[in-house]
Motif scaffolding. Structure first.
Motif, PDB file in Angstrom:
ATOM      1  N   SER A   4       0.861  -1.179   0.000  1.00  0.00           N
ATOM      2  CA  SER A   4       0.000   0.000   0.000  1.00  0.00           C
ATOM      3  C   SER A   4       0.900   1.233   0.000  1.00  0.00           C
ATOM      4  CB  SER A   4      -0.913  -0.005   1.225  1.00  0.00           C
ATOM      5  OG  SER A   4      -1.758   1.129   1.230  1.00  0.00           O
ATOM      6  N   GLY A   5       0.353   2.380  -0.362  1.00  0.00           N
ATOM      7  CA  GLY A   5       1.186   3.578  -0.430  1.00  0.00           C
ATOM      8  C   GLY A   5       0.446   4.829  -0.017  1.00  0.00           C
ATOM      9  N   VAL A   6       1.182   5.745   0.581  1.00  0.00           N
ATOM     10  CA  VAL A   6       0.650   7.053   0.961  1.00  0.00           C
ATOM     11  C   VAL A   6       1.621   8.104   0.459  1.00  0.00           C
ATOM     12  CG1 VAL A   6       0.062   8.600   2.877  1.00  0.00           C
ATOM     13  CG2 VAL A   6      -0.471   6.153   3.036  1.00  0.00           C
ATOM     14  N   LYS A   7       1.125   9.073  -0.278  1.00  0.00           N
ATOM     15  CA  LYS A   7       1.970  10.140  -0.812  1.00  0.00           C
ATOM     16  C   LYS A   7       1.628  11.451  -0.128  1.00  0.00           C
ATOM     17  CE  LYS A   7       3.141  12.569  -5.128  1.00  0.00           C
ATOM     18  NZ  LYS A   7       4.593  12.608  -4.867  1.00  0.00           N
ATOM     19  N   LEU A   8       2.605  12.068   0.530  1.00  0.00           N
ATOM     20  CA  LEU A   8       2.388  13.353   1.176  1.00  0.00           C
ATOM     21  C   LEU A   8       2.560  14.484   0.166  1.00  0.00           C
ATOM     22  CD1 LEU A   8       4.179  12.855   4.626  1.00  0.00           C
ATOM     23  CD2 LEU A   8       1.880  12.180   3.895  1.00  0.00           C
ATOM     24  N   SER A   9       1.897  15.591   0.404  1.00  0.00           N
ATOM     25  CA  SER A   9       1.888  16.698  -0.559  1.00  0.00           C
ATOM     26  C   SER A   9       3.256  17.378  -0.684  1.00  0.00           C
ATOM     27  CB  SER A   9       0.830  17.733  -0.156  1.00  0.00           C
ATOM     28  OG  SER A   9       1.120  18.269   1.133  1.00  0.00           O
ATOM     29  N   ARG A  10       4.079  17.243   0.368  1.00  0.00           N
ATOM     30  CA  ARG A  10       5.437  17.802   0.356  1.00  0.00           C
ATOM     31  C   ARG A  10       6.239  17.094   1.437  1.00  0.00           C
ATOM     32  NH1 ARG A  10       6.189  20.952   4.802  1.00  0.00           N
ATOM     33  NH2 ARG A  10       4.358  21.908   5.790  1.00  0.00           N
ATOM     34  N   ASN A  11       7.466  17.532   1.642  1.00  0.00           N
ATOM     35  CA  ASN A  11       8.300  16.930   2.684  1.00  0.00           C
ATOM     36  C   ASN A  11       7.908  17.482   4.052  1.00  0.00           C
ATOM     37  OD1 ASN A  11      11.353  17.336   4.187  1.00  0.00           O
ATOM     38  ND2 ASN A  11      10.720  15.311   3.542  1.00  0.00           N
ATOM     39  N   PHE A  12       7.366  16.609   4.910  1.00  0.00           N
ATOM     40  CA  PHE A  12       6.975  17.010   6.259  1.00  0.00           C
ATOM     41  C   PHE A  12       7.955  16.519   7.314  1.00  0.00           C
ATOM     42  CE2 PHE A  12       3.018  17.596   4.027  1.00  0.00           C
ATOM     43  CZ  PHE A  12       2.419  18.672   4.674  1.00  0.00           C
ATOM     44  N   GLY A  13       8.979  15.792   6.906  1.00  0.00           N
ATOM     45  CA  GLY A  13       9.954  15.290   7.859  1.00  0.00           C
ATOM     46  C   GLY A  13       9.627  13.866   8.295  1.00  0.00           C
TER      47      GLY A  13
ATOM     48  N   GLU B  93       0.202  17.718  20.183  1.00  0.00           N
ATOM     49  CA  GLU B  93       1.271  18.638  19.817  1.00  0.00           C
ATOM     50  C   GLU B  93       1.720  18.406  18.379  1.00  0.00           C
ATOM     51  OE1 GLU B  93       4.843  16.772  22.311  1.00  0.00           O
ATOM     52  OE2 GLU B  93       2.840  16.561  23.143  1.00  0.00           O
ATOM     53  N   ARG B  94       2.116  19.476  17.713  1.00  0.00           N
ATOM     54  CA  ARG B  94       2.540  19.386  16.321  1.00  0.00           C
ATOM     55  C   ARG B  94       4.035  19.086  16.204  1.00  0.00           C
ATOM     56  NH1 ARG B  94      -1.931  18.845  16.429  1.00  0.00           N
ATOM     57  NH2 ARG B  94      -3.604  19.797  15.247  1.00  0.00           N
TER      58      ARG B  94
ATOM     59  N   LYS C 147       8.761  27.285  19.722  1.00  0.00           N
ATOM     60  CA  LYS C 147       7.933  26.085  19.818  1.00  0.00           C
ATOM     61  C   LYS C 147       6.498  26.437  20.192  1.00  0.00           C
ATOM     62  CE  LYS C 147      11.482  22.649  20.826  1.00  0.00           C
ATOM     63  NZ  LYS C 147      11.186  21.847  19.621  1.00  0.00           N
ATOM     64  N   ILE C 148       6.361  27.379  21.107  1.00  0.00           N
ATOM     65  CA  ILE C 148       5.012  27.849  21.477  1.00  0.00           C
ATOM     66  C   ILE C 148       4.321  28.450  20.258  1.00  0.00           C
ATOM     67  CG2 ILE C 148       3.714  29.466  22.910  1.00  0.00           C
ATOM     68  CD1 ILE C 148       5.994  29.242  24.975  1.00  0.00           C
ATOM     69  N   TYR C 149       5.059  29.216  19.483  1.00  0.00           N
ATOM     70  CA  TYR C 149       4.550  29.871  18.270  1.00  0.00           C
ATOM     71  C   TYR C 149       3.999  28.839  17.287  1.00  0.00           C
ATOM     72  CZ  TYR C 149       4.890  32.285  13.742  1.00  0.00           C
ATOM     73  OH  TYR C 149       4.644  32.788  12.487  1.00  0.00           O
ATOM     74  N   TRP C 150       4.795  27.773  17.041  1.00  0.00           N
ATOM     75  CA  TRP C 150       4.354  26.755  16.087  1.00  0.00           C
ATOM     76  C   TRP C 150       3.172  25.959  16.626  1.00  0.00           C
ATOM     77  CZ3 TRP C 150       5.427  27.403  11.361  1.00  0.00           C
ATOM     78  CH2 TRP C 150       6.653  27.921  10.948  1.00  0.00           C
ATOM     79  N   GLU C 151       3.161  25.688  17.929  1.00  0.00           N
ATOM     80  CA  GLU C 151       2.061  24.924  18.497  1.00  0.00           C
ATOM     81  C   GLU C 151       0.742  25.691  18.430  1.00  0.00           C
ATOM     82  OE1 GLU C 151       1.907  21.813  19.559  1.00  0.00           O
ATOM     83  OE2 GLU C 151       4.015  21.450  19.093  1.00  0.00           O
ATOM     84  N   THR C 152       0.790  26.999  18.668  1.00  0.00           N
ATOM     85  CA  THR C 152      -0.442  27.798  18.658  1.00  0.00           C
ATOM     86  C   THR C 152      -1.045  27.903  17.266  1.00  0.00           C
ATOM     87  OG1 THR C 152       0.856  29.850  18.436  1.00  0.00           O
ATOM     88  CG2 THR C 152       0.233  29.180  20.649  1.00  0.00           C
TER      89      THR C 152
ATOM     90  N   ARG D 221      -1.368  25.408  15.214  1.00  0.00           N
ATOM     91  CA  ARG D 221      -2.143  24.181  15.020  1.00  0.00           C
ATOM     92  C   ARG D 221      -2.112  23.697  13.568  1.00  0.00           C
ATOM     93  NH1 ARG D 221      -1.945  22.006  19.287  1.00  0.00           N
ATOM     94  NH2 ARG D 221      -3.768  20.700  18.882  1.00  0.00           N
ATOM     95  N   ARG D 222      -0.990  23.847  12.920  1.00  0.00           N
ATOM     96  CA  ARG D 222      -0.863  23.364  11.551  1.00  0.00           C
ATOM     97  C   ARG D 222      -0.791  21.839  11.537  1.00  0.00           C
ATOM     98  NH1 ARG D 222       3.617  27.799   9.408  1.00  0.00           N
ATOM     99  NH2 ARG D 222       2.153  29.536   9.197  1.00  0.00           N
ATOM    100  N   PRO D 223      -1.298  21.198  10.490  1.00  0.00           N
ATOM    101  CA  PRO D 223      -1.285  19.728  10.437  1.00  0.00           C
ATOM    102  C   PRO D 223       0.137  19.187  10.358  1.00  0.00           C
ATOM    103  CG  PRO D 223      -1.962  20.646   8.321  1.00  0.00           C
ATOM    104  CD  PRO D 223      -1.924  21.792   9.288  1.00  0.00           C
ATOM    105  N   ALA D 224       0.349  18.008  10.958  1.00  0.00           N
ATOM    106  CA  ALA D 224       1.672  17.376  10.935  1.00  0.00           C
ATOM    107  C   ALA D 224       2.004  16.844   9.553  1.00  0.00           C
ATOM    108  CB  ALA D 224       1.723  16.246  11.963  1.00  0.00           C
TER     109      ALA D 224
END
Length: 321
Positions: free
Chosen positions: A71-80, A182-183, A297-302, A304-307
């Motif tokens: 099976s395969g999953v393709k992400l829209s870009r590099n998320f790490g 957490e993101r 880190k607080i900035y990125w968490e607030t 709430r962007r998808p992982a």
């Protein structure tokens, strides 16, 4: 316990050189598990393309066309790496009973996957793959890795020594993991926090089958620092301690300077002043940078962007009776 449906999640980033061999070896392992009746025939291998820039996704599509166990999953870009792991885990959770995560480079010993499943059948909710030694690492990498694990332990962070992201998680463990919203995910630190029944399987790590490492020194340092700041406020407390000590030392230096002035022993001290300024300035800049890291880190968490964002997904055609 009834035999489970297994998903083997494999995050991939520019794995054009190794993917076919990885698929071949993992399919052989999966077929062996099915033949032994340790897992169901619905068990699958899930390749997650983390925004690769080479032909990785095309190879995954070819493997899927050739075998229903892929099976395969393709992400829209590099998320790490951590984002790709989560995408594969969440994608597989709907149809699986347990999930094994493993890197695509074939350095982790795939033959111990059978032992993972046996430990799961024996009641373990989480099974950690732990390196028996670090003989394949360079002296520098070995020394820094060992120092890092020891340092994290001293800070009270519960990391599994010599464990990366080669592990088995039950469906229950994955469900509990979803409660961590957490993101800025650091799975090596979060999974032990679940507190579920766990076990350890030791193995010898191999050389990379082909291609280049996706974790050069710069990324390794960033990953290690991310883990440190994600689970402990001790570094920022050290800043306060350093500031307090600097204040005490400056107070003593001030008293000494006044005494010397009263005794008439003062002389021009350009060198000592410059050294003091540079030391204090360096400490201040480092302290501000560390504090800025936590604020970031607080900035990125607030936000709430998808992982991760899934661009497309190859159907796994799993139907439970």
């Amino acid at each position: 316990m009834d035999k489970p449906t297994l998903a083997i999640v494999v995050p991939c980033y520019n794995e054009n050189d190794v993917l076919n061999e990885t698929a071949k070896q993992l399919k052989n392992v999966l077929i062996g598990l099915i033949d032994e009746a340790l897992v169901t025939a619905n068990s699958k291998i899930v390749f997650v393309d983390d925004g690769s820039k080479d032909g990785t996704w095309s190879l995954i599509e070819q493997e899927r066309a050739a075998s229903s166990s892929i099976s395969g999953v393709k992400l829209s870009r590099n998320f790490g790496h951590q984002g790709a792991l989560l995408a594969g885990i969440h994608s597989a959770k709907a149809w699986t009973d347990c999930i094994i995560t493993i890197d695509a480079d074939l350095q982790d010993d795939i033959l111990v996957i059978r032992e993972f499943v046996l430990r799961y059948l024996n009641g373990a909710e989480i099974v950690y793959g732990v390196r028996r030694s670090r003989e394949t690492d360079s002296i520098f990498k070995r020394a820094t890795a060992q120092a890092y694990y020891k340092f994290m332990r001293k800070l009270g962070i519960d990391l599994i020594y010599n464990h990366a992201d080669f592990r088995l998680m039950s469906k229950r463990a994955v469900t509990e993991l979803e409660g961590f919203e957490e993101r800025n995910m650091f799975l090596r630190g979060i999974v032990p926090m679940l507190g579920l029944k766990n076990d350890v399987v030791y193995y010898d790590r191999k050389e990379r089958f082909a291609g280049e490492t996706k974790y050069p020194l710069k990324k390794m340092i960033a990953f290690a620092f991310n883990g440190l700041t994600s689970f402990s406020v001790v570094p920022i407390r050290l800043v306060s301690i350093i500031g307090f000590l600097s204040f005490c030392l400056s107070g003593l230096a001030g008293v000494y300077a006044v005494i010397q002035k009263l005794l008439g022993h003062t002389e021009s001290g350009w060198t000592s002043i410059i050294i003091s300024v540079w030391i204090i300035g360096g400490l201040m800049l480092m302290s501000m940078g560390l504090i800025g890291e936590y604020i970031g880190k607080i900035y990125w968490e607030t936000k709430r962007r998808p992982a991760y964002i899934i661009e497309s997904e190859l159907t796994h055609d799993v139907h439970h009776s």
